[in-house]
Structures are given as C-alpha cells and as structure tokens.
Design a protein around this motif. Structure first.
Motif, mmCIF file in Angstrom:
data_model
loop_
_atom_site.group_PDB
_atom_site.id
_atom_site.type_symbol
_atom_site.label_atom_id
_atom_site.label_comp_id
_atom_site.label_asym_id
_atom_site.label_seq_id
_atom_site.Cartn_x
_atom_site.Cartn_y
_atom_site.Cartn_z
ATOM 1 N N GLU A 124 -5.501 -7.191 5.395
ATOM 2 C CA GLU A 124 -4.227 -7.444 6.068
ATOM 3 C C GLU A 124 -3.244 -6.307 5.796
ATOM 4 O OE1 GLU A 124 -4.462 -12.346 5.900
ATOM 5 O OE2 GLU A 124 -3.150 -11.262 4.515
ATOM 6 N N LEU A 150 -1.648 -2.915 8.372
ATOM 7 C CA LEU A 150 -0.282 -2.407 8.449
ATOM 8 C C LEU A 150 -0.234 -0.925 8.103
ATOM 9 C CD1 LEU A 150 1.686 -5.347 6.782
ATOM 10 C CD2 LEU A 150 1.174 -4.969 9.198
ATOM 11 N N ALA A 170 -1.285 0.993 11.075
ATOM 12 C CA ALA A 170 -0.218 1.034 12.084
ATOM 13 C C ALA A 170 0.849 2.054 11.691
ATOM 14 C CB ALA A 170 0.396 -0.352 12.233
ATOM 15 N N GLY A 222 -5.384 -1.249 13.311
ATOM 16 C CA GLY A 222 -3.932 -1.141 13.226
ATOM 17 C C GLY A 222 -3.439 0.164 13.813
ATOM 18 N N LEU A 267 5.221 -7.412 11.960
ATOM 19 C CA LEU A 267 3.785 -7.682 11.837
ATOM 20 C C LEU A 267 3.472 -8.431 10.547
ATOM 21 C CD1 LEU A 267 2.281 -4.284 13.082
ATOM 22 C CD2 LEU A 267 2.217 -6.490 14.267
ATOM 23 N N LYS A 268 4.136 -8.036 9.458
ATOM 24 C CA LYS A 268 3.911 -8.698 8.174
ATOM 25 C C LYS A 268 4.294 -10.176 8.266
ATOM 26 C CE LYS A 268 5.406 -6.483 4.600
ATOM 27 N NZ LYS A 268 6.315 -5.967 3.523
ATOM 28 N N SER A 278 4.438 -12.000 10.931
ATOM 29 C CA SER A 278 3.518 -12.683 11.851
ATOM 30 C C SER A 278 2.192 -12.998 11.171
ATOM 31 C CB SER A 278 3.277 -11.812 13.089
ATOM 32 O OG SER A 278 4.489 -11.559 13.770
ATOM 33 N N ILE A 279 1.695 -12.060 10.341
ATOM 34 C CA ILE A 279 0.451 -12.299 9.601
ATOM 35 C C ILE A 279 0.650 -13.430 8.607
ATOM 36 C CG2 ILE A 279 -1.151 -11.314 7.915
ATOM 37 C CD1 ILE A 279 -0.810 -8.621 9.333
ATOM 38 N N PHE A 304 -0.359 -13.992 14.001
ATOM 39 C CA PHE A 304 -1.020 -12.741 14.355
ATOM 40 C C PHE A 304 -2.174 -12.510 13.395
ATOM 41 C CE2 PHE A 304 -1.760 -8.201 14.043
ATOM 42 C CZ PHE A 304 -1.833 -7.824 15.372
ATOM 43 N N PRO A 327 -5.285 -9.643 12.413
ATOM 44 C CA PRO A 327 -5.777 -8.284 12.662
ATOM 45 C C PRO A 327 -7.069 -8.239 13.463
ATOM 46 C CG PRO A 327 -4.991 -8.482 10.408
ATOM 47 C CD PRO A 327 -4.969 -9.863 10.991
#
Length: 643
Positions: free
Chosen positions: A399, A403, A406, A438, A564-565, A567-568, A573, A575
C-alpha cells in the motif's frame, strides 16, 4: 492360543468387510491384474529381494485369493477350514522361529500386490510387524499429468538414490524437501548404512505414530514424518527413543491437525476483526499489562541491522504506550536454532510469557519452543506460515509502495524509474507491482526498471545507474552504524548528490501495541483456539505503515498522496483493482474486480510496465536462498531449491 488368535483375526476381517459394505466400497483385496487391465504400462523391472513395509502391501496379484481376505488382509474363511489351519500353522511358526521365506510381490504405484505369500502377509499384519522380506517386480505406468503419476515419478527419482519404500507423500516436492532436510544433495546416492538408518528411523516413527494416533488422523505417517523432521531435525529422529518420540508426537498434535486440514492460513487483514467478544468486554478474559513480560529476539544487533533497529524502536514504543506497566527485554545475535532455543529458554526463565521472534529464519525453532512452552504466546514476523502454535505478523507494505510509485511519477520528468528489490519473498512482488501501478496511474507511459540487491553478482544498483535512471526506489530503512541517503525514493542528480523525496515507514511499535492489546482483551486467546494458522497482515488502516514525504514536494502532489492514503485506509480505493496485465500479456485482474489478499501475497509475476525479471533461485545469495525457500515464491513451486 493359535485358534484364539485366528478367531480374533477373523473378527477383524469380518468387521472390516462389513464396514466396507456400509460405505459402498469393495470389501475384498484388490487384484493388480484387474487394475492393469485399464492401465497403460511402459516397463517392468526386477528389483530383487528387499524388506517391504507391510502398510504398503494392499492386495493380490491375481483375483484367485481375493475372497479369502477382507480389504485389511485379515481372513474371512471359517475357523475349521483348511485355510484356517494353514494360517494358524504360519502364526505358530512366526512366534517360535520367525518367518524368513520371502514372499513374491509386484509393486505398482508404490503399492504392493502379493503373488505368493498372502497368508504370511496376513499373519504379519495381524502381529503388527513393520515389514516382511520379499522379491519385487516393479511395474511402471506411462508418465502423464495425473497427480498420482507425477508423485510416483518423483518417488522413482528418490528411489534411485535411497532404494527405500519407507515413505510415500501426498504432495509434489516432498521428496526433494526430505533429502534437503536430511542434509544430502539432490542425486547423491545413499550408503548402505544411511539406508539402514533411514529404514530404522521410519519404522520407529511409524510405530510411534500408530501408537499415538492410530486411525484418528487421516494424515499419513509419511506426511507426519516430514513435519516432524522439519520441526525437530533428522538427527533428532534417529537418536530419539520410542517413548520420547511418542511424547513429542502428542505435543505436536495441533500442527498435525492443521496439516491434515490442508495447512490453512487465515489472513487477518484488519485489527477490528480481533475485537473481543461481548463477554470479553464485560469480564476480564486476558492478562493485564502488569502481568506481561515480553521478549524480543533479533537475529543481528540493532547497530548492524536496520531490520532489528526498526523492531527495537517498536519495543521502546510498546513500553511507552503502556506507561511502563509491562516489561520487555531484547536479545540480540540470535542466528542459529541452538541460539534461538537458548534465547527462548532464558527468556522463559526470566518470566517472559510473550515472545516476538522478529525474523522468518526463527520460525521452526519458534514452533518447537511453542510446543515446549504451551503457556507462552509466540509470534513470528513472517507471512503464510502453516503453524497453529505460533501466530505470524507482517505489514501490507504494498500500500505504501503504491503511493511511492505515484510520487515518483508525479515529481519526475522522465518515463523511466528505478526499483531495487532485495529478496523474492512473499509480498516483495506485490511491492514492486504496486509501485509500478502507482506510477502508471500518474504517467501511463512510465516504465519501472527492476534489479535485485541479493544476487551473487552484487551490481544491481550499478546496472540501474548505468541506464541513466535518476529516480530510484531503494531500501526502506537505514542501518544505524552505516547511514546512507540511498533509502526510500530519492533523486540522484548529475553531480552525484541525492535528494530524498519520500520513504515508507514500518510502525512496528503500533503493530506490537495492537497485538498486546488483543492479548489483554482476550481476543488473541480466542484466535489461538481456532484450528488454523493465524497471520496478522495489517496495513494503512491499522496505522502500522505510512509514507513520509519531503517538504520540498509540490503542494498538489501532497494533496493527491493524502487523498489516496485516506482512500486506502477507508477501503474505498485498492491498489490492485481493475484491469491488470502481467509482462507475459496475461490478464491478472479483470475490469471491475480486485485481487484477493491471498493472490496479492503470493504473487509470482511482474506488471506489464516493469522492465526486469524475477531472479532464478540459483542466482540468489545463500542467505537469500534460505529466506526465499522459507517464505518465497519458490516455496510452492514444486518445493524448488531450498524449500
């Protein structure tokens, strides 16, 4: 006495006959000629005289004598028959002098069928003997993809070096595993003394296993033997007395039950699943922090190992989190099984009732110690280990790597990124692919150039730098006595200076805090009662991993990563979601679907935008081979190499 014994044998035969009928099974001995009538055979080989394990003798060569015996080789004919008189005479001969005349048998698919000597086999089985001498002719079936045929051909390779019929496994790769556990090389021919010693060890183990479990377990004695050797070692088996062997088997019951059920490993992906029951909320069902004393075992020192240092920080966090109510101690340089045993013995003697073994290499001795000290809770930092006596724990680092990928694509102005991996173990392939996915989410044209740091040819980083790669994902942690800025995600400028951009963080302290909280509220005790292997595999939602970003990173990129963090963490969300291709063009995840935790953990493929390959087992360093064999992608690949 003889007539009485025949009567007893007859009762056993009739009982087995009736039981077979109630199950709708054939109640008599199978005949090999009938089996061969619909089997394609390639060759027959005369093996000569040998000792044959009686448990492997299952039928007759022809159908002429099948109705005289039940399917367990016990007699079915009346006590006053000529058959009964001959059987009783053989029994008497065995008691007085011992049966020495070899029987004549055919071997097919590791099972033996008697042509001459059915009554001798019946008498010896009745007396509980381990083996009987016989001249053997082997009949070899044509090779194909059938599981049983594949197992048999693996056995033939094993027989070439051992000339042993003592073991027959239910899973491919076990013969290779056995040979390695015995300290021998593939293809190394055994000496006469080694064959005799192995035969005696198998006979002793089979006797002990039958005495302890009888028909209570469906697990074969051979499969149980492999588990025992893996846990305790082959030398221990050879030197163990029958009494102590029985005691060890009794203590190993939980592990044998787990293997019998298929070595199921339960991945606990969220600490919320470990909450106590309603009763546990009302009544205290676990220990209080004041009653806990916890030992942390490290393979290296905290100065020389970034891994040990990270767990040491976790230990210190744990003490602070509970306000000094619980006590901890750390033991360093626990490299061998003997050192591990001594460390555990010393920790238990010091009053420790919880032990965290922080390296996967410790797992086998960890299980042995857990069996020895059933009141102590043992945890091993590893994943997908099929042991119920020890709970395992690890973090979903993929996870954080998603990031990081990304971020790399967002701040770079190139379509080429570098990635240095260490071991091809469970989780590592997921980390690589998550980084690549990512990055591709930000830049659909990006390529991730992969190399490995644990190869015999130690120049992976140099190869990547020669490719002109500026942005690199490297080691996650810093070694205290050898600090470097080549960690996390960094930019290596043309003048050789480095700029650190982001790094993933292992919050081991929070991991340990949650586990100890579970112990205190009783949910850990409830998990231990389940007949399954428990693996805590927590991620960002449990706050056990994170990503730290440079203050120089653009504000918009900061916002994207925080979104994103969140959402994870919320589960909205994932990956590994949507259409994903691997390098070979195979669809690994379909549109509208997500990969399951088990699929993520055991990945053995690389995403289509990764440039590089998974190393061959032989390319790895010795340490990497050992670790990858324990919990790597080679473990289930027909037990390749070290596994």
């Amino acid at each position: 006495m003889v007539i009485t014994d025949y009567s007893t044998a007859l009762k056993k035969g009739k009982r087995s006959y009736q039981l077979a009928l109630t199950k709708g099974e054939y109640p008599y001995l199978p005949a090999l000629d009938d089996i061969l009538s619909y089997t394609e055979v390639t060759a027959s080989v005369n093996l000569g005289l040998m000792d044959i394990p009686l448990s492997k003798i299952v039928g007759t060569k022809t159908s002429g004598r099948t109705n005289s015996f039940a399917d367990n080789f016990m007699p079915l004919l009346p006590e006053k028959s000529e058959f009964a008189a001959k059987w009783s005479s053989l029994y008497n001969h065995q008691i007085d002098d011992g049966i020495r005349d070899p029987i004549v048998v055919y071997e097919f698919m590791h099972r033996f069928y008697v042509q001459e000597g059915n009554k001798r086999v019946s008498v010896m089985k009745y007396l509980g003997s381990y083996s009987i001498p016989g001249t053997v002719t082997r009949i070899i079936p044509k090779k194909n993809d059938d599981k049983e045929i594949c197992l048999y051909y693996e056995f033939l390779d094993f027989y070439e070096v051992s000339e042993s019929y003592d073991v027959w496994f239910s899973k491919e790769g076990c013969y290779k595993k056995l040979i390695k556990l015995m300290g021998k090389n593939p293809g190394e021919v055994w000496t006469k003394e080694e064959r005799s010693s192995f035969h005696a060890a198998c006979e002793k183990f089979g006797t002990a296993y039958q005495a302890v479990y009888g028909d209570k377990l469906k697990l074969s004695a051979s499969d149980a033997l492999l588990i025992y050797i893996e846990l305790y070692g082959y030398d221990t088996l050879k030197g163990e007395t029958l009494v102590k062997l029985k005691q060890a088997l009794e203590k190993t019951q939980k592990e044998l039950h787990l293997v019998e059920k298929g070595s199921q490993v339960t991945l606990v992906n969220d600490p919320e699943l470990s909450k106590p029951s309603l009763l546990g909320k009302i009544l205290p069902v676990g220990p209080t922090p004041e009653t806990l004393k916890i030992a942390f075992l490290y393979r290296k020192t905290t100065e020389t190992s970034s891994w040990a240092y990270a767990h040491e920080l976790g230990r210190l966090h744990l003490e602070q989190a509970f306000g000094g109510k619980l006590k901890t101690l750390a033991i360093e340089d626990v490299n061998t099984d003997e050192q591990m045993k001594d460390a555990v013995d010393n920790a238990v003697a010091a009053g420790c009732n919880v032990i965290f073994a922080t390296a996967v290499q410790m797992v086998n001795q960890c299980v042995r110690s857990a069996i020895q000290y059933p009141k102590v809770k043992f945890f091993n930092c590893s994943v997908k280990m099929p042991y119920s006596s020890v709970h395992t724990y690890y973090a979903r680092m993929y996870e954080a790597k998603f990031l990081i990928g990304a971020i790399a694509a967002a701040v770079s102005q190139t379509d080429k990124l570098g990635y240095m991996a260490d071991y091809p173990i469970y989780g590592t392939l997921a980390n690589i692919n998550a980084f690549a996915l990512g990055a591709r989410m930000i830049n659909p044209y990006v390529k991730v150039y992969l190399d490995w740091s644990r190869l015999k040819e130690q120049d992976g980083k140099k190869r990547l730098q020669q490719d002109g790669l500026l942005f690199m994902s490297d080691d996650d942690m810093i070694t205290p006595n050898n600090p470097t800025r080549e960690y996390g995600l960094y930019l290596k400028k043309e003048d050789g200076t480095l700029e650190n951009l982001a790094t993933p963080i292992w919050h081991w302290g929070k991991f340990y805090e949650r586990i100890v909280t579970n112990i205190c509220n009783g949910s850990e005790t409830n998990a231990s009662k389940k007949e399954t292997a428990i693996n805590y595999w927590w991620g960002m939602s449990a706050d056990v991993i994170d990503v730290i970003c440079s203050g120089k990173m653009p504000h918009g990129t900061h916002r994207l990563i925080n979104f994103l963090k969140s959402s994870i963490c919320a589960g909205s969300f994932k990956p590994f979601d949507g259409l994903i291709y691997s390098q070979d063009g195979i669809i690994r995840c379909k549109e509208g679907e997500s990969l399951q935790p088990e699929d993520i953990l055991t990945m053995n493929w690389l995403a289509e935008n990764v440039v590089g390959k998974i190393p061959e087992f032989e390319e790895l360093t010795e340490e990497a081979q050992m670790l990858s064999g324990l919990q790597g992608i080679y473990k289930d690949d027909n037990e390749k190499g070290n596994s």
